[in-house]
Motif scaffolding. Structure first.
Motif, PDB file in Angstrom:
ATOM      1  N   ALA A  36       0.842  -1.192   0.000  1.00 54.26           N
ATOM      2  CA  ALA A  36       0.000   0.000   0.000  1.00 54.26           C
ATOM      3  C   ALA A  36       0.876   1.241   0.000  1.00 54.26           C
ATOM      4  O   ALA A  36       2.038   1.209   0.414  1.00 54.26           O
ATOM      5  CB  ALA A  36      -0.915   0.008   1.224  1.00 54.26           C
ATOM      6  N   VAL A  37       0.313   2.338  -0.460  1.00 54.35           N
ATOM      7  CA  VAL A  37       0.983   3.640  -0.439  1.00 54.35           C
ATOM      8  C   VAL A  37       0.240   4.558   0.518  1.00 54.35           C
ATOM      9  O   VAL A  37      -0.988   4.668   0.462  1.00 54.35           O
ATOM     10  CB  VAL A  37       1.026   4.268  -1.848  1.00 54.35           C
ATOM     11  N   ILE A  38       0.996   5.208   1.399  1.00 56.36           N
ATOM     12  CA  ILE A  38       0.453   6.253   2.270  1.00 56.36           C
ATOM     13  C   ILE A  38       1.301   7.500   2.069  1.00 56.36           C
ATOM     14  O   ILE A  38       2.472   7.529   2.442  1.00 56.36           O
ATOM     15  CB  ILE A  38       0.477   5.847   3.758  1.00 56.36           C
ATOM     16  N   LEU A  59       0.366  -3.102  -6.096  1.00 57.05           N
ATOM     17  CA  LEU A  59      -0.186  -1.983  -5.344  1.00 57.05           C
ATOM     18  C   LEU A  59      -1.666  -2.250  -5.113  1.00 57.05           C
ATOM     19  O   LEU A  59      -2.458  -2.286  -6.054  1.00 57.05           O
ATOM     20  CB  LEU A  59       0.005  -0.676  -6.116  1.00 57.05           C
ATOM     21  N   ALA A  60      -2.033  -2.447  -3.842  1.00 60.41           N
ATOM     22  CA  ALA A  60      -3.390  -2.898  -3.523  1.00 60.41           C
ATOM     23  C   ALA A  60      -4.229  -1.847  -2.811  1.00 60.41           C
ATOM     24  O   ALA A  60      -5.455  -1.994  -2.728  1.00 60.41           O
ATOM     25  CB  ALA A  60      -3.320  -4.158  -2.657  1.00 60.41           C
ATOM     26  N   MET A  61      -3.604  -0.777  -2.287  1.00 62.52           N
ATOM     27  CA  MET A  61      -4.368   0.210  -1.529  1.00 62.52           C
ATOM     28  C   MET A  61      -3.596   1.525  -1.484  1.00 62.52           C
ATOM     29  O   MET A  61      -2.363   1.525  -1.450  1.00 62.52           O
ATOM     30  CB  MET A  61      -4.629  -0.299  -0.105  1.00 62.52           C
ATOM     31  N   ILE A  62      -4.325   2.639  -1.489  1.00 62.62           N
ATOM     32  CA  ILE A  62      -3.720   3.967  -1.420  1.00 62.62           C
ATOM     33  C   ILE A  62      -4.455   4.797  -0.380  1.00 62.62           C
ATOM     34  O   ILE A  62      -5.689   4.831  -0.356  1.00 62.62           O
ATOM     35  CB  ILE A  62      -3.800   4.704  -2.778  1.00 62.62           C
ATOM     36  N   TYR A  63      -3.687   5.468   0.471  1.00 63.70           N
ATOM     37  CA  TYR A  63      -4.253   6.469   1.367  1.00 63.70           C
ATOM     38  C   TYR A  63      -3.406   7.721   1.232  1.00 63.70           C
ATOM     39  O   TYR A  63      -2.184   7.679   1.406  1.00 63.70           O
ATOM     40  CB  TYR A  63      -4.254   5.985   2.817  1.00 63.70           C
ATOM     41  N   ASP A  64      -4.044   8.830   0.916  1.00 68.29           N
ATOM     42  CA  ASP A  64      -3.333  10.081   0.653  1.00 68.29           C
ATOM     43  C   ASP A  64      -3.746  11.134   1.680  1.00 68.29           C
ATOM     44  O   ASP A  64      -4.672  11.913   1.448  1.00 68.29           O
ATOM     45  CB  ASP A  64      -3.653  10.559  -0.766  1.00 68.29           C
ATOM     46  N   PRO A  65      -3.065  11.168   2.842  1.00 66.70           N
ATOM     47  CA  PRO A  65      -3.480  12.080   3.918  1.00 66.70           C
ATOM     48  C   PRO A  65      -3.131  13.539   3.679  1.00 66.70           C
ATOM     49  O   PRO A  65      -3.717  14.422   4.295  1.00 66.70           O
ATOM     50  CB  PRO A  65      -2.729  11.540   5.137  1.00 66.70           C
ATOM     51  N   GLN A  98       1.513  -6.337   3.147  1.00 68.44           N
ATOM     52  CA  GLN A  98       2.762  -6.689   3.818  1.00 68.44           C
ATOM     53  C   GLN A  98       3.736  -5.519   3.922  1.00 68.44           C
ATOM     54  O   GLN A  98       4.629  -5.528   4.770  1.00 68.44           O
ATOM     55  CB  GLN A  98       3.446  -7.837   3.061  1.00 68.44           C
ATOM     56  N   LEU A  99       3.569  -4.535   3.055  1.00 72.94           N
ATOM     57  CA  LEU A  99       4.518  -3.420   2.975  1.00 72.94           C
ATOM     58  C   LEU A  99       3.763  -2.115   2.789  1.00 72.94           C
ATOM     59  O   LEU A  99       2.819  -2.048   1.999  1.00 72.94           O
ATOM     60  CB  LEU A  99       5.467  -3.639   1.791  1.00 72.94           C
ATOM     61  N   VAL A 100       4.192  -1.077   3.504  1.00 75.69           N
ATOM     62  CA  VAL A 100       3.666   0.271   3.312  1.00 75.69           C
ATOM     63  C   VAL A 100       4.776   1.129   2.710  1.00 75.69           C
ATOM     64  O   VAL A 100       5.907   1.137   3.203  1.00 75.69           O
ATOM     65  CB  VAL A 100       3.177   0.886   4.639  1.00 75.69           C
ATOM     66  N   VAL A 101       4.445   1.844   1.645  1.00 77.60           N
ATOM     67  CA  VAL A 101       5.393   2.686   0.918  1.00 77.60           C
ATOM     68  C   VAL A 101       4.963   4.135   1.069  1.00 77.60           C
ATOM     69  O   VAL A 101       3.770   4.442   0.953  1.00 77.60           O
ATOM     70  CB  VAL A 101       5.433   2.297  -0.576  1.00 77.60           C
ATOM     71  N   SER A 102       5.924   5.030   1.312  1.00 76.51           N
ATOM     72  CA  SER A 102       5.541   6.419   1.548  1.00 76.51           C
ATOM     73  C   SER A 102       6.507   7.420   0.935  1.00 76.51           C
ATOM     74  O   SER A 102       7.727   7.289   1.061  1.00 76.51           O
ATOM     75  CB  SER A 102       5.446   6.701   3.049  1.00 76.51           C
ATOM     76  N   ALA A 103       5.918   8.413   0.270  1.00 78.15           N
ATOM     77  CA  ALA A 103       6.638   9.621  -0.128  1.00 78.15           C
ATOM     78  C   ALA A 103       5.869  10.810   0.445  1.00 78.15           C
ATOM     79  O   ALA A 103       5.647  11.814  -0.226  1.00 78.15           O
ATOM     80  CB  ALA A 103       6.760   9.724  -1.639  1.00 78.15           C
ATOM     81  N   ALA A 104       5.443  10.658   1.693  1.00 82.74           N
ATOM     82  CA  ALA A 104       4.718  11.720   2.393  1.00 82.74           C
ATOM     83  C   ALA A 104       5.670  12.869   2.708  1.00 82.74           C
ATOM     84  O   ALA A 104       6.856  12.835   2.364  1.00 82.74           O
ATOM     85  CB  ALA A 104       4.108  11.168   3.676  1.00 82.74           C
ATOM     86  N   LEU A 105       5.165  13.898   3.361  1.00 82.51           N
ATOM     87  CA  LEU A 105       6.031  14.987   3.798  1.00 82.51           C
ATOM     88  C   LEU A 105       7.198  14.398   4.583  1.00 82.51           C
ATOM     89  O   LEU A 105       7.009  13.503   5.416  1.00 82.51           O
ATOM     90  CB  LEU A 105       5.258  15.959   4.691  1.00 82.51           C
ATOM     91  N   PRO A 106       8.425  14.855   4.361  1.00 81.74           N
ATOM     92  CA  PRO A 106       9.574  14.283   5.068  1.00 81.74           C
ATOM     93  C   PRO A 106       9.408  14.248   6.582  1.00 81.74           C
ATOM     94  O   PRO A 106       9.840  13.295   7.235  1.00 81.74           O
ATOM     95  CB  PRO A 106      10.724  15.204   4.648  1.00 81.74           C
ATOM     96  N   SER A 107       8.770  15.247   7.145  1.00 85.35           N
ATOM     97  CA  SER A 107       8.588  15.303   8.596  1.00 85.35           C
ATOM     98  C   SER A 107       7.630  14.238   9.108  1.00 85.35           C
ATOM     99  O   SER A 107       7.586  13.965  10.309  1.00 85.35           O
ATOM    100  CB  SER A 107       8.074  16.683   9.007  1.00 85.35           C
TER     101      SER A 107
END
Length: 355
Positions: A36-38, A59-65, A98-107
């Motif tokens: 999934a991507v968050i 890629l099975a799920m996306i959450y874009d906060p 099984q895995l979460v992938v993120s390019a969220a805000l660095p902080s």
């Protein structure tokens, strides 16, 4: 066999096997894990997801906060069929992820990774993964407790095909023992579209050294070794962006380890960049690498030169390595200690920088 020589041999052998698996996967895609991507706040998410898909991930799920009108909008458009989660907890509770992938805000990346590991899943962040040592030490502690993977995409090495040829030449002893690294990492300010407001803020992304400086720290450890690796000194400044007083568009850092020394120069520029460069000096010659064009010059002590060019279409096995590690609990993509140490060096360079 010396540590660095043995390490490059093992990495090379694993890369060769992973490349074979990657080519097979491209000819007959097989889903080996679901991820999934968050958070979609940097264009690196496209390359990270592609690498995992090439390695057998789905890629099975996306959450874009933190909606991003540039990269986030485009990523969602390209993945319309992927399920949208309504909250972070929905992703972390999903038994098939099984895995979460993120390019969220660095902080936001470090604490998201910590929550992900505590939820029993592995985590992959874009660089820079950390803005401070407190988050880094907590991530180290939670990783040791949970035995989950906290990976970081140091893509200037891991996702550039020319890096494979560099490793091949070093394994063959082309320049003897590597003793010094010089790196140059110019980045275009607007090459990937307009920058969002958070990009200019220290609280959101730190400074140039803990951000793109993490690439240089990763390369120093990879080529010179982790034993005794430390930051000797650093500098950061703002020369072209007076309207953004918290921003740093130039940085330098000096490294040392038991294997040798290194220095790197980083910049953000409004002009067209010359591309990433890397020089590796050894006891029997040097490598001059122009990463953007895939060119390598091997220069021997007598002045003779050999030229190599690596096609940009050459597959990189890192995504396959990481999928393998998640499935088999191995460390073929990158040792966990290397991941954290590269981030530590980058953060320490940021902390001690003369400004």
């Amino acid at each position: 066999m010396p540590l660095n020589t043995r390490r490059h041999f093992l990495i090379g052998a694993a890369s060769a096997m992973a490349m074979q698996r990657s080519l097979k996967a491209q000819s007959k895609p097989t889903t080996r894990l679901r991820f999934a991507v968050i958070g979609i706040n940097h264009e690196h998410i496209f390359r990270m997801v592609k690498a995992l898909r090439d390695g057998g991930g789905e890629l099975a799920m996306i959450y874009d906060p933190y909606p991003d009108p540039t990269h986030g909008t485009q990523f969602l458009k390209e993945n319309l069929s992927v399920k949208r989660a309504r909250a972070e907890r929905e992703v972390l509770n999903a038994p098939d992820i099984q895995l979460v992938v993120s390019a969220a805000l660095p902080s936001k990346r470090a604490q998201l990774g910590i929550r992900t590991m505590r939820a029993g899943k592995d985590f992959l962040a874009d660089k820079g993964g950390f803005l401070n040592l407190e988050d880094l030490e907590e991530a180290r502690r939670v990783q040791a407790e949970t035995k989950r993977i906290f990976a970081i995409s140091y893509n200037e090495r891991l996702l550039l095909p020319v890096s494979l040829k560099i490793d091949e030449l070093l394994r063959a002893g082309a320049i003897g023992k590597v003793t010094h690294m010089w790196g140059y990492g110019p980045h275009g300010l607007y090459g990937h579209g307009p920058r969002e407001p958070w990009f200019w803020l220290r609280a959101a992304r730190g400074g140039i050294l803990n951000d793109i400086g993490a690439h240089q720290a990763d390369q120093f450890i990879h080529y010179l070794g982790a034993d005794g690796a430390r930051v000797l000194g650093s500098y950061a400044g703002n020369f072209e962006n007076p309207d953004h007083t918290e921003f740093e568009d130039f940085g330098r850092v000096w490294f040392q380890s038991a294997g040798g020394t290194g220095e790197s120069m980083l910049s953000y520029t409004k002009a067209k960049t010359t591309g990433f460069q890397l020089h590796l000096y050894g006891t029997e010659g040097r490598l001059e690498v122009f990463k953007s064009s895939g060119r390598i010059s091997l220069v021997k002590p007598d002045g003779s030169r050999r030229e190599f060019t690596v096609p940009s279409s050459t597959p990189c096995p890192w995504g396959t390595h990481l999928v393998d590690d998640i499935l088999h609990r191995t460390e073929t993509a990158m040792p966990q200690s290397h991941t954290f140490l590269a981030s530590e060096l980058a953060v320490r360079a940021h902390m001690v920088a003369v400004k």
